[in-house]
Write an enzyme that holds these catalytic residues in place. Structure first.
Site, short mmCIF file in Angstrom:
data_model
loop_
_atom_site.label_atom_id
_atom_site.label_comp_id
_atom_site.label_asym_id
_atom_site.label_seq_id
_atom_site.Cartn_x
_atom_site.Cartn_y
_atom_site.Cartn_z
N LYS A 22 7.30 10.92 -12.57
CA LYS A 22 7.76 9.67 -11.95
C LYS A 22 6.64 8.62 -11.95
O LYS A 22 6.83 7.49 -12.39
CB LYS A 22 8.19 9.93 -10.50
CG LYS A 22 8.40 8.66 -9.69
CD LYS A 22 8.90 8.95 -8.29
CE LYS A 22 7.84 9.17 -7.25
NZ LYS A 22 7.13 7.98 -6.78
N ASN A 23 5.48 9.04 -11.46
CA ASN A 23 4.41 8.05 -11.27
C ASN A 23 3.73 7.65 -12.57
O ASN A 23 2.93 6.71 -12.60
CB ASN A 23 3.41 8.55 -10.23
CG ASN A 23 4.04 8.57 -8.84
OD1 ASN A 23 5.09 7.97 -8.62
ND2 ASN A 23 3.42 9.27 -7.90
N CYS A 117 8.16 4.99 -0.40
CA CYS A 117 8.12 5.75 0.85
C CYS A 117 7.42 4.95 1.93
O CYS A 117 6.51 4.18 1.66
CB CYS A 117 7.38 7.06 0.62
SG CYS A 117 8.32 8.20 -0.41
N ARG A 122 1.58 -0.57 3.45
CA ARG A 122 1.16 -0.27 2.08
C ARG A 122 0.67 -1.57 1.44
O ARG A 122 1.37 -2.22 0.70
CB ARG A 122 2.31 0.35 1.29
CG ARG A 122 2.65 1.73 1.81
CD ARG A 122 3.69 2.43 0.97
NE ARG A 122 3.16 2.87 -0.32
CZ ARG A 122 3.82 3.71 -1.13
NH1 ARG A 122 5.00 4.17 -0.78
NH2 ARG A 122 3.31 4.06 -2.28
N ASP A 308 0.33 13.64 -2.65
CA ASP A 308 1.76 13.83 -2.88
C ASP A 308 2.18 15.30 -2.85
O ASP A 308 3.36 15.61 -2.99
CB ASP A 308 2.19 13.17 -4.20
CG ASP A 308 2.08 11.66 -4.14
OD1 ASP A 308 2.00 11.13 -3.02
OD2 ASP A 308 2.06 11.01 -5.20
N ARG A 402 14.81 10.78 -5.49
CA ARG A 402 13.96 9.74 -6.09
C ARG A 402 12.93 10.35 -7.03
O ARG A 402 12.43 9.65 -7.92
CB ARG A 402 13.22 8.98 -4.99
CG ARG A 402 14.09 8.07 -4.15
CD ARG A 402 13.24 7.26 -3.20
NE ARG A 402 12.03 6.85 -3.88
CZ ARG A 402 10.84 6.73 -3.32
NH1 ARG A 402 10.69 6.96 -2.05
NH2 ARG A 402 9.80 6.35 -4.01
#
Ligand code: EPU
Length: 422
Positions: A22-23, A117, A122, A308, A402
């Protein structure tokens, strides 16, 4: 994906194929804007955040085709420099990558909120400071951020020292610097595999980037980038989560299509806990011991233990009958990443929190109804549910969708009794 039902207590055995990260997928999908041409992405995971990113790109004018073999072609030639819909950009943190890519291509970028999230604040001050040093100006209209270049100006290479090795700021500034005039040196850059994969993508698209010593990256800007083909790297966090699932249930799990070199700190922790681990070129076998030792871990920027995987490791520390002793996690990246602990406590977990530190003692966990607070927190609840006695129901499960592809199929393939609704 609304709800996950789990009947705990089954040992997980078998093989599981790890999907694209994902990242790593999010920055390359947005970086493609810089090319103004078509890019072909292989191994793009079909997960909530990626689908949202594609929707944002489509809304900006990109043309997207899903090929039969699974590759995705994105034609960026038709992208327009407009404000993307707030309800989409607010839903994923990765939309912040529109700043670097749109600024680089059009000399302006607009963004209303960037979600992901909720770990408290952030900030993106490091991104903005870097864009400023490259020559961009910033204005706000209500909560819409506008970045632009003064009339007749272009992005100009410079030296940018980040206050912390931020993944997002490093990626965003790499994108803008790739098309700036002259040389940019980013100091204290993040070195996560997904940042290095963005570097590989930008090079594939024609950018000139050198990885220096320490955390330094040098970028010699180029007027134009071009379309390219790119394979998304395996998801190290998904990989870690399945290794932990094997551990949580006293099972034996082999990961396929994974890059073991990304998981150094994670494998070290698992070995310290007593797991037997065999590493191949693209596979990892984990044999869980009947009982494992809890340990003390500090999260940090790569190559340290990834934040994570913090909640998932915490779940392991809580499992009575498997874990022994006191486990501790010091969270140095996201201070407010402990919301999942309240839900673990509902399953019987014994948790103490003091500032950035959480301690855990094993207790017999019982299945119950819990609510996923966020992506990795939800994954932690899932691991606890797999090991707990009885039935658990995890609501707000879209948060987990997600980031985890084919979750039900993969877990069932390993022998878990799990059903996902919605
Ligand atoms: N920070 C600042 N100012 C900035 C940028 C960051 O103070 O301008 C601080 C943050 O508040 C945080 C730390 O620096 O305390 C690290 O933030 P970073 O910028 O590295 O995080 P990010 O880019 O927002 C990405 C991942 C996160 C992952 C972090 C850390 C994406 C889309 N998100 O976020 O992934 O936790 O890096 O590795 O790549 C997840 O996948 O579950 C997830 C939350």
């Amino acid at each position: 994906m609304n709800k996950i039902m789990v009947v705990g207590g089954k040992r997980l055995f078998g093989e599981v194929k790890i999907g694209g990260s994902k990242n790593a997928a999010l920055p390359v999908l947005f970086a493609g804007i810089l090319t103004g041409e078509s890019c072909v992405f292989e191994n793009l995971p079909r997960i909530g955040d990626v689908l949202l990113a594609l929707e944002i790109l489509r809304d900006l004018g990109a043309r997207i085709r899903f090929l039969h073999g699974g590759d995705v072609v994105v034609d960026y030639s038709t992208v327009r420099p407009v404000l993307p819909p707030r309800q989409l950009t607010e839903a994923i943190r990765g939309s912040v990558y529109l700043l670097g890519s749109m600024l680089g291509r059009f000399g302006k970028a607009m963004l209303a909120g960037a979600g992901g999230c909720d770990f408290g604040s952030r900030p993106i001050d490091q991104h903005l400071r870097g864009f400023g040093l490259l020559g961009a100006r910033e204005e706000r209209e209500a909560d819409v951020l506008h970045l632009f270049l003064p009339q007749g100006e272009c992005l100009r290479g410079t030296r940018i020292a980040l206050a912390m090795p931020s993944v997002g700021a490093s990626a965003n500034l790499l994108m803008a610097a790739s098309v700036a005039v002259g040389m940019t040196v980013i100091e204290n850059a993040a070195m996560e595999p997904h940042v290095l994969s963005l570097v590989a993508f930008l090079r594939e698209a024609g950018a000139r980037i050198d990885m220096g010593r320490g955390r330094r990256i040098s970028v010699l800007g180029k007027e134009r980038l071009h379309g390219c083909r790119f394979r998304v790297i395996p998801d190290m966090i998904e990989a870690g989560t399945y290794l932990f699932a094997g551990m949580a249930t006293g099972g034996e799990v082999r990961l396929l299509e994974v890059d073991p070199s990304h998981l150094g700190a994670v494998l070290e922790v698992l070995r310290e806990m007593g797991a037997e681990i065999r590493v191949g070129n693209e596979d990892i076998l984990l044999k869980a011991p009947e009982r494992y030792r809890n340990v003390s871990v500090r999260t940090g920027p790569y190559p340290a233990f990834p934040t994570d995987l913090h909640p998932q490791l915490a779940a392991l520390f809580c499992i009575g009958g498997r874990a022994k002793g006191r486990g501790e996690i010091r969270e140095t990246v996201w201070q407010q990443r402990f919301r999942y602990t309240e839900e673990l406590v509902r399953m019987g977990a014994r948790v103490g929190i003091e500032e950035d530190r959480a301690t855990f003692l094993p207790a017999m966990l019982s299945g119950t109804a819990v609510r996923s607070p966020d992506l990795r927190g939800g994954a932690a609840l899932l691991l606890a549910a797999l090991a707990a006695s009885g039935r658990s129901e995890i609501t707000n499960a879209a948060t987990v969708g997600r980031g985890y592809e084919h979750l039900e199929q993969k877990l069932r393939g390993l022998g878990a009794e799990v059903r996902i609704f919605g």
